[in-house]
Design a protein around this motif. Sequence first.
Motif, short mmCIF file in Angstrom:
data_model
loop_
_atom_site.label_atom_id
_atom_site.label_comp_id
_atom_site.label_asym_id
_atom_site.label_seq_id
_atom_site.Cartn_x
_atom_site.Cartn_y
_atom_site.Cartn_z
N GLU A 1 1.97 11.54 -10.70
CA GLU A 1 1.45 12.91 -10.72
C GLU A 1 2.56 13.92 -11.04
OE1 GLU A 1 -0.38 13.57 -6.97
OE2 GLU A 1 -2.05 12.20 -7.34
N GLU B 1 2.18 1.75 -3.46
CA GLU B 1 1.15 2.25 -4.37
C GLU B 1 0.95 3.75 -4.20
OE1 GLU B 1 -2.31 -0.06 -3.62
OE2 GLU B 1 -1.48 -1.91 -4.48
N ILE B 2 0.96 4.22 -2.98
CA ILE B 2 0.83 5.66 -2.72
C ILE B 2 2.02 6.42 -3.30
CG2 ILE B 2 0.80 7.42 -0.90
CD1 ILE B 2 -0.73 5.36 0.84
N ALA B 3 3.23 5.88 -3.10
CA ALA B 3 4.43 6.52 -3.63
C ALA B 3 4.41 6.55 -5.16
CB ALA B 3 5.67 5.78 -3.14
N ARG B 4 3.90 5.49 -5.78
CA ARG B 4 3.81 5.45 -7.25
C ARG B 4 2.86 6.52 -7.76
NH1 ARG B 4 2.87 -1.05 -7.44
NH2 ARG B 4 4.99 -1.68 -6.86
N GLN B 5 1.71 6.65 -7.11
CA GLN B 5 0.74 7.65 -7.55
C GLN B 5 1.32 9.06 -7.47
OE1 GLN B 5 -2.42 7.31 -8.89
NE2 GLN B 5 -1.79 5.17 -9.06
N LYS B 6 2.07 9.35 -6.42
CA LYS B 6 2.71 10.66 -6.30
C LYS B 6 3.75 10.86 -7.39
CE LYS B 6 2.06 11.25 -1.31
NZ LYS B 6 2.73 11.41 0.01
N LYS C 1 0.83 -1.20 0.00
CA LYS C 1 0.00 0.00 0.00
C LYS C 1 0.86 1.26 0.00
CE LYS C 1 -4.03 -1.73 -0.32
NZ LYS C 1 -4.81 -1.51 -1.58
N PHE C 2 1.93 1.25 0.78
CA PHE C 2 2.84 2.39 0.81
C PHE C 2 3.50 2.61 -0.56
CE2 PHE C 2 3.36 1.61 5.59
CZ PHE C 2 2.45 2.62 5.90
#
Length: 273
Positions: free
Chosen positions: A35, A27-32, A24-25
Amino acid sequence: MAGIGDLFWIILLAIAMQPFLRQKFLEIARQKAIEQIEKKRGSRVILLVHRQEKMSFFGFPLMRYIDINDSEEVIRAIHLTDKDVPIDIILHTPGGLVLASLQIALAIKKHPAKVTAFIPHYAMSGGTLIALACDEIVMDEHAVLGPVDPQLGEYPAASILRAVKRKPLEHIDDKTLILADVAEMALKQMKENLKLILNNRYSEEKINTLAEVLSQGYFTHDYPITYEKALELGLPVSKDMPVEIYQLMKLFPQPMQTTSSVEYIPLPKKGKS
């Protein structure tokens, strides 16, 4: 004793949840990271990355390939992108299902704005098919593409036909003849599909040459088409790989092993000045 028992189960649960939380961590880093790239380039960024990751609850690695779910997701992302917005697709894949790869390639080809494929490491087989549909292919100088010749099970379609042609007809069983017939159709279909993907990007002569060389079994299926070979073939490649792409790929780690097969100090090494 009850307190110690509760602590034991809490620790056990925390250990069991660690792979899930780590994923999950990531996935969040990938999204940032996505962006940031989109903001810098003014584009829609789509990742098609296949490698082993600790995806399950117990952390078992899962190897993935291009499949129908991938084609649905990529096409959905394209539909959500305005026609005047460029698309950057990052490819890191060994290939996969021909139908899914072809669907993605055709959807990319129909997008009016510029589409750029970024190959930081490798995009083989179906991944190459998708890259060929793009307006530009940006490769790391050590990255590779691959042939798109069809495979029937464990055998290349072109090799099946060559084997059949080398034997008298009376010495070939019906099953092999049927397999050869399917192989012939597969080769013809792949060549026509490749021509469709390459259409309007090259001259008719160049399209025929590329379709023949890349799809008709002139190389083994894992033959590495390097940056230099891609240039020689006349593909629209460059080596201007943004550093953000490399940073993004670091967020797709392989599963940890007991002993790493590659070790180094992960810091820049500068010469004496």
